[in-house]
Design a protein around this motif. Structure first.
Motif, PDB file in Angstrom:
ATOM      1  N   ILE A 232       2.816  -8.011   2.652  1.00  0.00           N
ATOM      2  CA  ILE A 232       2.153  -6.710   2.643  1.00  0.00           C
ATOM      3  C   ILE A 232       2.189  -6.081   4.038  1.00  0.00           C
ATOM      4  CG2 ILE A 232      -0.076  -5.561   2.328  1.00  0.00           C
ATOM      5  CD1 ILE A 232      -0.686  -7.671   0.153  1.00  0.00           C
ATOM      6  N   HIS A 233       1.924  -6.882   5.070  1.00  0.00           N
ATOM      7  CA  HIS A 233       1.914  -6.369   6.439  1.00  0.00           C
ATOM      8  C   HIS A 233       3.294  -5.840   6.831  1.00  0.00           C
ATOM      9  CE1 HIS A 233       0.614  -5.980  10.599  1.00  0.00           C
ATOM     10  NE2 HIS A 233       1.723  -6.608  10.973  1.00  0.00           N
ATOM     11  N   ALA A 234       4.360  -6.565   6.465  1.00  0.00           N
ATOM     12  CA  ALA A 234       5.717  -6.140   6.802  1.00  0.00           C
ATOM     13  C   ALA A 234       6.093  -4.852   6.066  1.00  0.00           C
ATOM     14  CB  ALA A 234       6.715  -7.253   6.476  1.00  0.00           C
ATOM     15  N   ALA A 235       5.709  -4.758   4.781  1.00  0.00           N
ATOM     16  CA  ALA A 235       6.025  -3.559   4.004  1.00  0.00           C
ATOM     17  C   ALA A 235       5.255  -2.342   4.526  1.00  0.00           C
ATOM     18  CB  ALA A 235       5.709  -3.795   2.529  1.00  0.00           C
ATOM     19  N   ARG A 236       4.001  -2.550   4.861  1.00  0.00           N
ATOM     20  CA  ARG A 236       3.192  -1.430   5.377  1.00  0.00           C
ATOM     21  C   ARG A 236       3.714  -0.949   6.727  1.00  0.00           C
ATOM     22  NH1 ARG A 236      -2.005  -0.591   2.948  1.00  0.00           N
ATOM     23  NH2 ARG A 236      -2.597   0.450   4.875  1.00  0.00           N
ATOM     24  N   GLY A 237       4.296  -1.849   7.510  1.00  0.00           N
ATOM     25  CA  GLY A 237       4.867  -1.452   8.791  1.00  0.00           C
ATOM     26  C   GLY A 237       5.985  -0.436   8.633  1.00  0.00           C
ATOM     27  N   VAL A 238       6.691  -0.492   7.500  1.00  0.00           N
ATOM     28  CA  VAL A 238       7.766   0.460   7.224  1.00  0.00           C
ATOM     29  C   VAL A 238       7.222   1.723   6.555  1.00  0.00           C
ATOM     30  CG1 VAL A 238       9.926   0.817   5.958  1.00  0.00           C
ATOM     31  CG2 VAL A 238       9.461  -1.403   7.017  1.00  0.00           C
ATOM     32  N   ASN A 240       3.795   2.914   6.160  1.00  0.00           N
ATOM     33  CA  ASN A 240       2.629   3.649   6.660  1.00  0.00           C
ATOM     34  C   ASN A 240       2.970   4.894   7.484  1.00  0.00           C
ATOM     35  OD1 ASN A 240       0.679   2.171   5.415  1.00  0.00           O
ATOM     36  ND2 ASN A 240       0.051   1.000   7.204  1.00  0.00           N
ATOM     37  N   PRO A 241       4.022   4.873   8.316  1.00  0.00           N
ATOM     38  CA  PRO A 241       4.361   6.101   9.042  1.00  0.00           C
ATOM     39  C   PRO A 241       4.821   7.244   8.135  1.00  0.00           C
ATOM     40  CG  PRO A 241       5.329   4.184  10.120  1.00  0.00           C
ATOM     41  CD  PRO A 241       4.822   3.726   8.793  1.00  0.00           C
ATOM     42  N   LEU A 242       5.179   6.931   6.890  1.00  0.00           N
ATOM     43  CA  LEU A 242       5.715   7.932   5.973  1.00  0.00           C
ATOM     44  C   LEU A 242       4.687   8.406   4.957  1.00  0.00           C
ATOM     45  CD1 LEU A 242       9.122   6.130   5.297  1.00  0.00           C
ATOM     46  CD2 LEU A 242       8.669   7.926   6.973  1.00  0.00           C
ATOM     47  N   VAL A 243       3.861   7.482   4.449  1.00  0.00           N
ATOM     48  CA  VAL A 243       2.843   7.799   3.438  1.00  0.00           C
ATOM     49  C   VAL A 243       1.535   7.145   3.865  1.00  0.00           C
ATOM     50  CG1 VAL A 243       2.204   7.658   1.007  1.00  0.00           C
ATOM     51  CG2 VAL A 243       4.603   7.862   1.631  1.00  0.00           C
ATOM     52  N   SER A 244       0.487   7.929   3.914  1.00  0.00           N
ATOM     53  CA  SER A 244      -0.792   7.381   4.383  1.00  0.00           C
ATOM     54  C   SER A 244      -1.499   6.545   3.324  1.00  0.00           C
ATOM     55  CB  SER A 244      -1.702   8.520   4.836  1.00  0.00           C
ATOM     56  OG  SER A 244      -1.929   9.424   3.754  1.00  0.00           O
ATOM     57  N   ASP A 245      -1.294   6.880   2.042  1.00  0.00           N
ATOM     58  CA  ASP A 245      -1.991   6.198   0.949  1.00  0.00           C
ATOM     59  C   ASP A 245      -1.127   5.059   0.420  1.00  0.00           C
ATOM     60  OD1 ASP A 245      -3.603   5.423  -1.104  1.00  0.00           O
ATOM     61  OD2 ASP A 245      -3.535   7.313  -2.209  1.00  0.00           O
ATOM     62  N   VAL A 246      -1.263   3.884   1.022  1.00  0.00           N
ATOM     63  CA  VAL A 246      -0.496   2.695   0.621  1.00  0.00           C
ATOM     64  C   VAL A 246      -1.476   1.572   0.339  1.00  0.00           C
ATOM     65  CG1 VAL A 246       1.269   1.012   1.260  1.00  0.00           C
ATOM     66  CG2 VAL A 246       1.473   3.369   2.047  1.00  0.00           C
ATOM     67  N   HIS A 247      -1.411   1.030  -0.863  1.00  0.00           N
ATOM     68  CA  HIS A 247      -2.280  -0.094  -1.225  1.00  0.00           C
ATOM     69  C   HIS A 247      -1.488  -1.097  -2.047  1.00  0.00           C
ATOM     70  CE1 HIS A 247      -5.917  -2.327  -2.181  1.00  0.00           C
ATOM     71  NE2 HIS A 247      -5.531  -2.352  -3.438  1.00  0.00           N
ATOM     72  N   VAL A 248      -1.448  -2.335  -1.586  1.00  0.00           N
ATOM     73  CA  VAL A 248      -0.705  -3.395  -2.268  1.00  0.00           C
ATOM     74  C   VAL A 248      -1.666  -4.534  -2.566  1.00  0.00           C
ATOM     75  CG1 VAL A 248       1.276  -4.961  -2.183  1.00  0.00           C
ATOM     76  CG2 VAL A 248       1.386  -2.757  -0.998  1.00  0.00           C
ATOM     77  N   ALA A 249      -1.775  -4.902  -3.834  1.00  0.00           N
ATOM     78  CA  ALA A 249      -2.659  -5.997  -4.248  1.00  0.00           C
ATOM     79  C   ALA A 249      -1.960  -7.333  -4.047  1.00  0.00           C
ATOM     80  CB  ALA A 249      -3.056  -5.824  -5.706  1.00  0.00           C
ATOM     81  N   ALA A 250      -2.750  -8.364  -3.831  1.00  0.00           N
ATOM     82  CA  ALA A 250      -2.224  -9.719  -3.651  1.00  0.00           C
ATOM     83  C   ALA A 250      -2.600 -10.570  -4.861  1.00  0.00           C
ATOM     84  CB  ALA A 250      -2.773 -10.342  -2.377  1.00  0.00           C
ATOM     85  N   GLN A 251      -1.650 -11.293  -5.387  1.00  0.00           N
ATOM     86  CA  GLN A 251      -1.879 -12.139  -6.555  1.00  0.00           C
ATOM     87  C   GLN A 251      -1.362 -13.543  -6.265  1.00  0.00           C
ATOM     88  OE1 GLN A 251      -3.270 -11.127  -9.690  1.00  0.00           O
ATOM     89  NE2 GLN A 251      -3.325 -13.333 -10.049  1.00  0.00           N
ATOM     90  N   GLY A 309       9.154  -8.466   2.450  1.00  0.00           N
ATOM     91  CA  GLY A 309       8.369  -7.251   2.565  1.00  0.00           C
ATOM     92  C   GLY A 309       9.178  -6.071   3.084  1.00  0.00           C
ATOM     93  N   LYS A 310       9.943  -6.294   4.148  1.00  0.00           N
ATOM     94  CA  LYS A 310      10.762  -5.214   4.711  1.00  0.00           C
ATOM     95  C   LYS A 310      11.861  -4.790   3.747  1.00  0.00           C
ATOM     96  CE  LYS A 310      10.074  -6.269   9.636  1.00  0.00           C
ATOM     97  NZ  LYS A 310      10.746  -6.686  10.885  1.00  0.00           N
ATOM     98  N   GLN A 311      12.505  -5.770   3.119  1.00  0.00           N
ATOM     99  CA  GLN A 311      13.599  -5.446   2.206  1.00  0.00           C
ATOM    100  C   GLN A 311      13.104  -4.621   1.026  1.00  0.00           C
ATOM    101  OE1 GLN A 311      15.809  -8.878   0.854  1.00  0.00           O
ATOM    102  NE2 GLN A 311      17.012  -7.696  -0.612  1.00  0.00           N
ATOM    103  N   CYS A 312      11.936  -4.961   0.495  1.00  0.00           N
ATOM    104  CA  CYS A 312      11.393  -4.218  -0.641  1.00  0.00           C
ATOM    105  C   CYS A 312      11.017  -2.795  -0.223  1.00  0.00           C
ATOM    106  CB  CYS A 312      10.176  -4.950  -1.205  1.00  0.00           C
ATOM    107  SG  CYS A 312       9.615  -4.316  -2.798  1.00  0.00           S
TER     108      CYS A 312
END
Length: 405
Positions: A232-238, A240-251, A309-312
């Motif tokens: 989640i942290h890696a994906a948000r790093g890509v 967050n600068p583009l879209v402010s509303d990002v939420h990823v659940a953990a399962q 995370g980055k690849q996705c």
């Protein structure tokens, strides 16, 4: 006077087999498929997952006739009436589909064609997938995970007047691809209770708009739960600068227990389906437009959660850049339902890169062979995106088992 023999549609490849079985069942046209992996020296004929799908098809239909050659390289299929899970005997109101350990395809490979058949069923379609071969995550063979199917594909059915409140996809046990990409041991249940006489005509040719929020699910089975936070942290790093509303659940789930196959101890169990992955969903400001991306960790290992995370995240951005109102994952469902709907012209807007894929071109050819009309294609000239508007005239097949009124 003798009844004339049915005229078979003949195919000479196993590619798009499920697609042709679905179209055959919807239109009532029997098919004959030959040369199924006939050149393979080690695994000729139908694969285990294809055999499982044929058994599932037989369970939800009445009167279907299937003939498979001794080598499995030839299949003859004469479709029956889609009855759903009514009168399956012994299992109540649910059909149980047990997938073998040798299955290499994700459970979404079975669910996508099943959902296309379900609206035309006589009664509700309730199917429970279980066994050592159920893989709920995305796979390296290109199958999406169940979360993408639930959040990015099933909402498309509401565009055709199919009630989303009666569609339920539950993941009772998560799993990833096991050793060698085979087997998972998951449990998934689909309840599709919305049957229609004819799908509504679709008009989805407006501008796709801009992405307003991103949602997703990070999942892991049998590995450290901290992997979810890292993805989640890696994906948000890509993102967050583009879209402010990002939420990823953990399962997080424990790895499923399956039989170890030890003849000396039949009760012995082993853990399987160990792995992790990430799926992301981007919702547009235009209602009904959803983009999705899926990346699983390979069963061979050697990939960190940060890499996944980055690849996705980058994959999601690439899919958004392709444009259109429907992605490559949902396009076959949309185009098939449009072709089976009322005899009116519907329109859908797709990205040029989506229309040019082998899957979509092959679907257009198959629909034409099963009696559907040709597609009309024109450029979307309103915003210079290069998208294509596809016009589809329905053939009014409808639900022959559904009572009128």
């Amino acid at each position: 006077m003798a009844t004339p023999a049915p005229e078979f549609l003949r195919f000479t490849t196993h590619k798009s087999l499920t697609q042709r079985l679905v179209l055959s069942t919807l239109t009532g046209r029997p098919i004959h498929v030959s040369q199924i992996r006939s050149s393979s020296p080690t695994n000729p004929g139908l694969a285990p997952h294809e055999i499982s799908f044929l058994r599932l098809l037989d369970s939800i239909t009445n009167g279907s006739v299937m003939q498979i050659s001794y080598t499995g390289t030839t299949l003859t299929y004469m479709p029956g009436l889609i009855t759903g899970s009514v009168g399956t005997g012994g299992g109540g109101d649910i059909v149980r589909c047990v997938l073998p350990e040798t299955c290499r395809r994700g459970v979404s490979w079975f669910l996508l064609p099943l959902c296309m058949l379900a609206p035309f069923s006589k009664g509700p379609v309730n199917v429970r997938f279980e066994g050592e071969g159920v893989i709920t995550s995305a796979t390296e063979t290109g199958d999406v995970c169940v979360d993408t199917l639930r959040t990015a594909v099933l909402p498309l059915y509401e565009q055709f007047g199919i009630l989303g409140s009666k569609l339920e996809l539950r993941v009772l046990q998560r799993s990833c691809a096991g050793s060698g990409g085979k087997g998972g041991g998951g449990v998934v249940e689909l309840r599709f209770g919305s049957q229609v006489r004819l799908p509504k005509t679709l008009h989805l040719n407006r501008s796709p708009g801009r992405v307003k929020r991103i949602r997703g699910v990070a999942y892991c089975t049998g590995v450290a739960a901290s992997g979810n936070a890292r993805m989640i942290h890696a994906a948000r790093g890509v993102l967050n600068p583009l879209v402010s509303d990002v939420h990823v659940a953990a399962q997080y789930d424990q790895a499923p227990l399956v039989s170890s196959g030890d003849s000396s101890d039949p009760k012995a169990k082993k853990r399987t389906g160990i792995g992790f992955g990430l799926c992301l969903i981007a919702e547009s400001s235009s209602e009904g437009v959803i983009y999705s991306a899926d990346v699983p960790a390979p069963s061979s290992g050697g990939v960190t959660p940060e890499d996944v995370g980055k690849q996705c995240a980058y994959q999601l951005l690439e899919i958004i850049s392709q444009g259109g109102c429907v992605t490559r994952v949902g396009a076959p469902t949309i185009l098939t339902l449009m072709a089976m709907g009322s005899e009116d012209i519907g329109r859908v807007r797709l990205g040029r890169d989506v229309v040019g894929t082998e899957d979509i071109i092959g679907l257009g050819r198959d629909l034409k062979k099963f009696g559907a009309s040709n597609w009309g294609l024109r450029d979307a000239e309103d915003d210079g995106t290069g998208d294509i508007i596809i016009s589809v005239k329905g053939i009014g097949v409808g639900n022959v088992g559904r009572k009128i009124g």
